[in-house]
Design a protein around this motif. Structure first.
Motif, PDB file in Angstrom:
ATOM      1  N   ARG A  46      10.037  81.797  38.465  1.00 37.38           N
ATOM      2  CA  ARG A  46       8.882  81.876  39.363  1.00 37.38           C
ATOM      3  C   ARG A  46       7.614  82.210  38.582  1.00 37.38           C
ATOM      4  N   GLN A  47       7.725  83.149  37.634  1.00 34.63           N
ATOM      5  CA  GLN A  47       6.547  83.523  36.847  1.00 34.63           C
ATOM      6  C   GLN A  47       6.117  82.396  35.908  1.00 34.63           C
ATOM      7  N   LEU A  48       7.063  81.628  35.401  1.00 35.61           N
ATOM      8  CA  LEU A  48       6.710  80.448  34.597  1.00 35.61           C
ATOM      9  C   LEU A  48       5.953  79.445  35.467  1.00 35.61           C
ATOM     10  N   GLU A  49       6.429  79.248  36.695  1.00 37.92           N
ATOM     11  CA  GLU A  49       5.765  78.307  37.602  1.00 37.92           C
ATOM     12  C   GLU A  49       4.344  78.754  37.924  1.00 37.92           C
ATOM     13  N   GLU A  50       4.114  80.071  37.998  1.00 37.34           N
ATOM     14  CA  GLU A  50       2.754  80.572  38.214  1.00 37.34           C
ATOM     15  C   GLU A  50       1.838  80.190  37.061  1.00 37.34           C
ATOM     16  N   ARG A  51       2.406  79.897  35.904  1.00 38.43           N
ATOM     17  CA  ARG A  51       1.632  79.499  34.731  1.00 38.43           C
ATOM     18  C   ARG A  51       1.539  77.971  34.609  1.00 38.43           C
ATOM     19  N   GLY A  52       1.930  77.267  35.676  1.00 37.72           N
ATOM     20  CA  GLY A  52       1.763  75.824  35.713  1.00 37.72           C
ATOM     21  C   GLY A  52       2.939  75.014  35.188  1.00 37.72           C
ATOM     22  N   VAL A  53       4.074  75.650  34.939  1.00 41.17           N
ATOM     23  CA  VAL A  53       5.252  74.955  34.430  1.00 41.17           C
ATOM     24  C   VAL A  53       6.186  74.646  35.599  1.00 41.17           C
ATOM     25  N   THR A  54       6.610  73.397  35.737  1.00 45.94           N
ATOM     26  CA  THR A  54       7.603  73.030  36.740  1.00 45.94           C
ATOM     27  C   THR A  54       8.974  73.347  36.158  1.00 45.94           C
ATOM     28  N   VAL A  55       9.725  74.213  36.833  1.00 49.53           N
ATOM     29  CA  VAL A  55      11.009  74.677  36.318  1.00 49.53           C
ATOM     30  C   VAL A  55      12.152  74.110  37.157  1.00 49.53           C
ATOM     31  N   THR A  56      13.080  73.443  36.501  1.00 49.24           N
ATOM     32  CA  THR A  56      14.319  72.999  37.124  1.00 49.24           C
ATOM     33  C   THR A  56      15.384  74.033  36.799  1.00 49.24           C
ATOM     34  N   ILE A  57      16.001  74.607  37.824  1.00 45.95           N
ATOM     35  CA  ILE A  57      17.033  75.618  37.622  1.00 45.95           C
ATOM     36  C   ILE A  57      18.399  74.960  37.761  1.00 45.95           C
ATOM     37  N   VAL A  58      19.255  75.195  36.758  1.00 41.38           N
ATOM     38  CA  VAL A  58      20.606  74.649  36.761  1.00 41.38           C
ATOM     39  C   VAL A  58      21.594  75.812  36.754  1.00 41.38           C
ATOM     40  N   ASP A  59      22.377  75.911  37.831  1.00 40.05           N
ATOM     41  CA  ASP A  59      23.407  76.937  37.958  1.00 40.05           C
ATOM     42  C   ASP A  59      24.769  76.356  37.569  1.00 40.05           C
ATOM     43  N   ASP A  60      25.711  77.234  37.359  1.00 40.61           N
ATOM     44  CA  ASP A  60      27.112  76.851  37.173  1.00 40.61           C
ATOM     45  C   ASP A  60      27.379  75.975  35.954  1.00 40.61           C
ATOM     46  N   GLU A  61      26.586  76.061  34.948  1.00 41.08           N
ATOM     47  CA  GLU A  61      26.867  75.363  33.704  1.00 41.08           C
ATOM     48  C   GLU A  61      27.672  76.281  32.797  1.00 41.08           C
ATOM     49  N   ASP A  62      28.349  75.704  31.831  1.00 39.79           N
ATOM     50  CA  ASP A  62      29.051  76.497  30.819  1.00 39.79           C
ATOM     51  C   ASP A  62      27.986  77.078  29.900  1.00 39.79           C
ATOM     52  N   MET A  63      27.602  78.340  30.161  1.00 40.13           N
ATOM     53  CA  MET A  63      26.498  78.954  29.428  1.00 40.13           C
ATOM     54  C   MET A  63      26.804  79.077  27.933  1.00 40.13           C
ATOM     55  N   GLY A  64      28.050  79.322  27.593  1.00 40.72           N
ATOM     56  CA  GLY A  64      28.417  79.387  26.172  1.00 40.72           C
ATOM     57  C   GLY A  64      28.135  78.074  25.467  1.00 40.72           C
ATOM     58  N   LYS A  65      28.444  76.985  26.129  1.00 38.53           N
ATOM     59  CA  LYS A  65      28.214  75.650  25.555  1.00 38.53           C
ATOM     60  C   LYS A  65      26.709  75.377  25.425  1.00 38.53           C
ATOM     61  N   ILE A  66      25.947  75.731  26.460  1.00 41.36           N
ATOM     62  CA  ILE A  66      24.492  75.529  26.431  1.00 41.36           C
ATOM     63  C   ILE A  66      23.888  76.292  25.250  1.00 41.36           C
ATOM     64  N   LYS A  67      24.288  77.550  25.093  1.00 40.52           N
ATOM     65  CA  LYS A  67      23.746  78.395  24.019  1.00 40.52           C
ATOM     66  C   LYS A  67      24.148  77.864  22.651  1.00 40.52           C
ATOM     67  N   GLN A  68      25.376  77.394  22.529  1.00 37.27           N
ATOM     68  CA  GLN A  68      25.839  76.833  21.261  1.00 37.27           C
ATOM     69  C   GLN A  68      25.078  75.557  20.920  1.00 37.27           C
ATOM     70  N   GLU A  69      24.903  74.684  21.887  1.00 33.79           N
ATOM     71  CA  GLU A  69      24.158  73.438  21.655  1.00 33.79           C
ATOM     72  C   GLU A  69      22.697  73.715  21.295  1.00 33.79           C
ATOM     73  N   ALA A  70      22.148  74.811  21.804  1.00 35.25           N
ATOM     74  CA  ALA A  70      20.756  75.173  21.512  1.00 35.25           C
ATOM     75  C   ALA A  70      20.610  75.773  20.114  1.00 35.25           C
ATOM     76  N   GLY A  71      21.733  76.131  19.480  1.00 38.23           N
ATOM     77  CA  GLY A  71      21.686  76.711  18.142  1.00 38.23           C
ATOM     78  C   GLY A  71      21.423  78.212  18.146  1.00 38.23           C
ATOM     79  N   LEU A  72      21.701  78.851  19.279  1.00 41.15           N
ATOM     80  CA  LEU A  72      21.444  80.285  19.425  1.00 41.15           C
ATOM     81  C   LEU A  72      22.313  81.099  18.464  1.00 41.15           C
ATOM     82  N   PRO A  73      21.721  82.082  17.785  1.00 42.57           N
ATOM     83  CA  PRO A  73      22.502  82.950  16.904  1.00 42.57           C
ATOM     84  C   PRO A  73      23.529  83.771  17.692  1.00 42.57           C
ATOM     85  N   TYR A  74      24.716  83.911  17.161  1.00 43.62           N
ATOM     86  CA  TYR A  74      25.778  84.660  17.818  1.00 43.62           C
ATOM     87  C   TYR A  74      25.347  86.115  18.027  1.00 43.62           C
ATOM     88  N   GLY A  75      25.588  86.620  19.234  1.00 46.11           N
ATOM     89  CA  GLY A  75      25.299  88.009  19.541  1.00 46.11           C
ATOM     90  C   GLY A  75      23.877  88.291  19.976  1.00 46.11           C
TER      91      GLY A  75
END
Length: 147
Positions: A46-75
């Motif tokens: 909501r706060q991002l949208e107040e700054r003019g960004v259209t945000v698509t929210i995706v629930d129920d995804e495998d968050m571990g997979k999303i974070k791994q694909e993004a290259g997020l450091p472990y921990g």
């Protein structure tokens, strides 16, 4: 028009131009991946949208997979991951860090803020400690900025 009025008009237009430049630095769209029960993630969106960004929210995804694909450091994860422009944004990253990221456009995979620190966007309460926003590439973190 006298000098004082001219000076005031010039100052006002410079201030308006600077504010627009910072605001314009954020991409128009973002996708936020989160757990369906997480209300603080919805507040961040909501706060991002107040700054003019259209945000698509995706629930129920495998968050571990999303974070791994993004290259997020472990921990160094948080409750949500955002894909925005060419970057991954992990967690409740303060908007000052987002603005800096999109002004400088460094060659990194993204930035993040581990955990869910009180006082950050979407997290209620007063700020308690410094926020150490990290940058990462190929799952290797380093300091991006401290707020």
């Amino acid at each position: 028009m006298n000098r004082r009025a001219t000076s005031l008009l010039l100052t006002a237009s410079l201030l308006i131009g600077t504010a627009s430049a910072v605001h314009a630095a954020l991409p128009e769209e973002a996708t936020l991946y989160k757990n369906p029960q997480c209300g603080c993630c919805d507040e961040y969106a909501r706060q991002l949208e107040e700054r003019g960004v259209t945000v698509t929210i995706v629930d129920d995804e495998d968050m571990g997979k999303i974070k791994q694909e993004a290259g997020l450091p472990y921990g160094l994860g948080s409750c949500h991951t955002i894909l925005m422009g060419d970057y991954a944004i992990e967690g409740h990253v303060p908007f000052e860090a987002l603005e800096r990221l999109f002004q400088e456009l460094p060659e990194i995979d993204g930035i993040g803020l581990a955990g869910m620190p009180i006082g950050t966007p979407g997290m209620p309460g007063p700020k308690r400690d410094d926020w150490h926003v990290y940058q990462f590439t190929d799952q290797e973190p380093s300091l991006f900025m401290t707020l």
